[in-house]
Design a protein around this motif. Structure first.
Motif, short mmCIF file in Angstrom:
data_model
loop_
_atom_site.label_atom_id
_atom_site.label_comp_id
_atom_site.label_asym_id
_atom_site.label_seq_id
_atom_site.Cartn_x
_atom_site.Cartn_y
_atom_site.Cartn_z
N THR A 14 1.03 -1.61 0.19
CA THR A 14 -0.21 -0.16 0.50
C THR A 14 0.70 0.98 0.09
O THR A 14 2.91 1.01 0.55
CB THR A 14 -1.25 -0.20 1.46
N ASP A 40 -6.96 -3.75 -0.49
CA ASP A 40 -7.13 -1.71 -0.93
C ASP A 40 -5.23 -1.34 -1.68
O ASP A 40 -4.75 -0.30 -0.94
CB ASP A 40 -7.14 -1.54 0.36
N GLU A 42 -5.81 -1.73 -4.81
CA GLU A 42 -6.00 -1.65 -6.72
C GLU A 42 -5.60 -0.27 -6.63
O GLU A 42 -5.33 0.20 -8.47
CB GLU A 42 -7.64 -1.64 -6.89
N ARG A 43 -5.78 0.73 -6.32
CA ARG A 43 -5.30 2.48 -6.83
C ARG A 43 -3.37 2.00 -6.96
O ARG A 43 -2.71 2.93 -7.80
CB ARG A 43 -5.33 3.12 -5.23
N GLU A 44 -3.33 1.15 -6.24
CA GLU A 44 -1.62 1.21 -6.44
C GLU A 44 -1.17 0.64 -8.00
O GLU A 44 -0.27 1.16 -8.30
CB GLU A 44 -0.82 0.77 -4.94
N GLY A 46 -2.93 0.08 -10.16
CA GLY A 46 -3.37 0.84 -11.45
C GLY A 46 -2.24 2.19 -11.53
O GLY A 46 -2.00 2.52 -12.51
N GLU A 47 -1.81 2.37 -10.54
CA GLU A 47 -0.56 3.64 -10.44
C GLU A 47 0.09 3.42 -11.16
O GLU A 47 1.25 3.80 -11.54
CB GLU A 47 -1.00 4.55 -9.34
N SER A 82 -13.60 -1.49 -8.85
CA SER A 82 -12.19 -2.31 -8.32
C SER A 82 -11.82 -1.81 -9.91
O SER A 82 -10.90 -0.46 -10.08
CB SER A 82 -12.24 -3.51 -8.38
N ASP A 84 -12.89 1.49 -11.30
CA ASP A 84 -12.30 2.76 -10.69
C ASP A 84 -11.33 2.79 -10.52
O ASP A 84 -10.72 3.79 -10.37
CB ASP A 84 -13.95 3.62 -10.30
N ALA A 85 -10.82 2.60 -9.52
CA ALA A 85 -10.10 2.65 -8.46
C ALA A 85 -8.38 2.29 -9.59
O ALA A 85 -7.58 2.23 -8.92
CB ALA A 85 -10.15 1.31 -7.53
N LEU A 86 -8.77 1.22 -10.58
CA LEU A 86 -7.69 0.51 -11.53
C LEU A 86 -7.50 1.57 -11.91
O LEU A 86 -6.33 1.70 -13.04
CB LEU A 86 -7.54 -0.93 -11.35
N ARG A 87 -8.81 2.61 -12.56
CA ARG A 87 -8.74 3.27 -13.61
C ARG A 87 -7.82 2.49 -15.04
O ARG A 87 -7.63 2.79 -15.81
CB ARG A 87 -7.41 4.61 -13.66
#
Length: 266
Positions: A14, A40, A42-44, A46-47, A82, A84-87
């Motif tokens: 994270t 938690d 998924e954003r990481e 995707g980024e 998910s 959306d978080a991953l983009r």
């Protein structure tokens, strides 16, 4: 892209340090990233994919639907969150993370929804995790043969999980090993250490090479760039039949992940 058999797990990866670890994995050649709604991360993920400069079709992304999202009309909206978080506009593989506990939604409720998610293009493949033989058979009766790409289960040289793994293979499903290094404990195994010393490798690499030799997939993780690269290099190790046989009998039958509310294991 077929599912790369050696992926990078993102549990615990994270924040900025997590992005750095995932990016390091992509930079050394991993093509499969495994995340989950409960991780938690998924954003990481995707980024890191965006920063890597890799095209979308060069990275196989897996996520897992958490237990609280298994009810009627919940699975697809949760996968949309998910994404959306991953983009991302789709994942390559969506899994049911855990079967619903007793008293929860019936498998037909959430399995039909995840199949619909595939039909809508939210996921290219679907699968399950922590499913027992009985649940695998129920899933086959609901979705048909060939619908489930993989069952992601705990498996490593110290926890062979042979009965379940053999059943999945017989049904044409890929076995994906989580805890493939038993939280690093297999590094102390004297047999793995001896084989590693003879090969100029690490015990962890030998464990992963054994899992890959069975035809399984594995998703180790680390925050250390050197260890990340070492784990990936396990793909280059081809163990002899004698070495494989030695490792086959190391099973201690000790499960690391065993929640009280989990399924009745095989």
């Amino acid at each position: 892209m077929d599912m790369p058999r050696l992926g990078f797990g993102t549990y615990g990866r994270t924040g900025p340090e997590g992005i750095a670890a995932i990016l390091a994995a992509l930079e050394v050649g991993y093509q499969h990233l495994d995340t989950a709604q409960t991780y938690d991360t998924e954003r990481e993920v995707g980024e890191a994919v965006r920063r890597s400069g890799l095209s979308r079709d060069e990275v196989f992304v897996t996520t897992k639907v958490s237990e609280e999202n298994l009810g009627e009309k919940q699975v697809i909206p949760s996968l949309e969150r998910s994404l959306d978080a991953l983009r991302l506009d789709h994942v390559d593989l969506a899994l049911i993370h855990w079967p619903a506990r007793k008293g929860g939604p019936a498998p037909e409720i959430y399995l039909r929804q995840i199949a619909e998610a595939k039909e809508r293009g939210l996921a290219r493949h679907i699968g399950v995790s922590n499913f027992t033989i009985a649940l695998i058979e129920e899933a086959r009766s609901i979705l048909g043969d060939g619908a489930i790409l993989t069952n992601q289960v705990e498996l490593n040289p110290w926890f062979r999980n042979r009965k379940l793994a053999d059943h999945c293979v017989a049904r044409g499903m890929i076995v994906t090993c989580y805890e493939p290094l038993a939280r690093g404990k297999v590094g102390a195994d004297p047999v793995l250490r001896r084989i590693a010393d003879e090969r100029g490798a690490t015990p962890e690499q030998v464990a992963l090479a054994w899992e890959l030799a069975q035809g399984y997939a594995a998703i180790p993780t680390s925050r250390n760039p050197d260890r990340i690269a070492q784990n990936l290099a396990a793909q280059e190790i081809s163990l002899s039949s004698d070495e494989l046989a030695e490792i086959d009998v190391l099973d201690r039958g000790i499960r690391s992940i065993d929640p009280a509310w989990g399924p009745d294991w095989d």
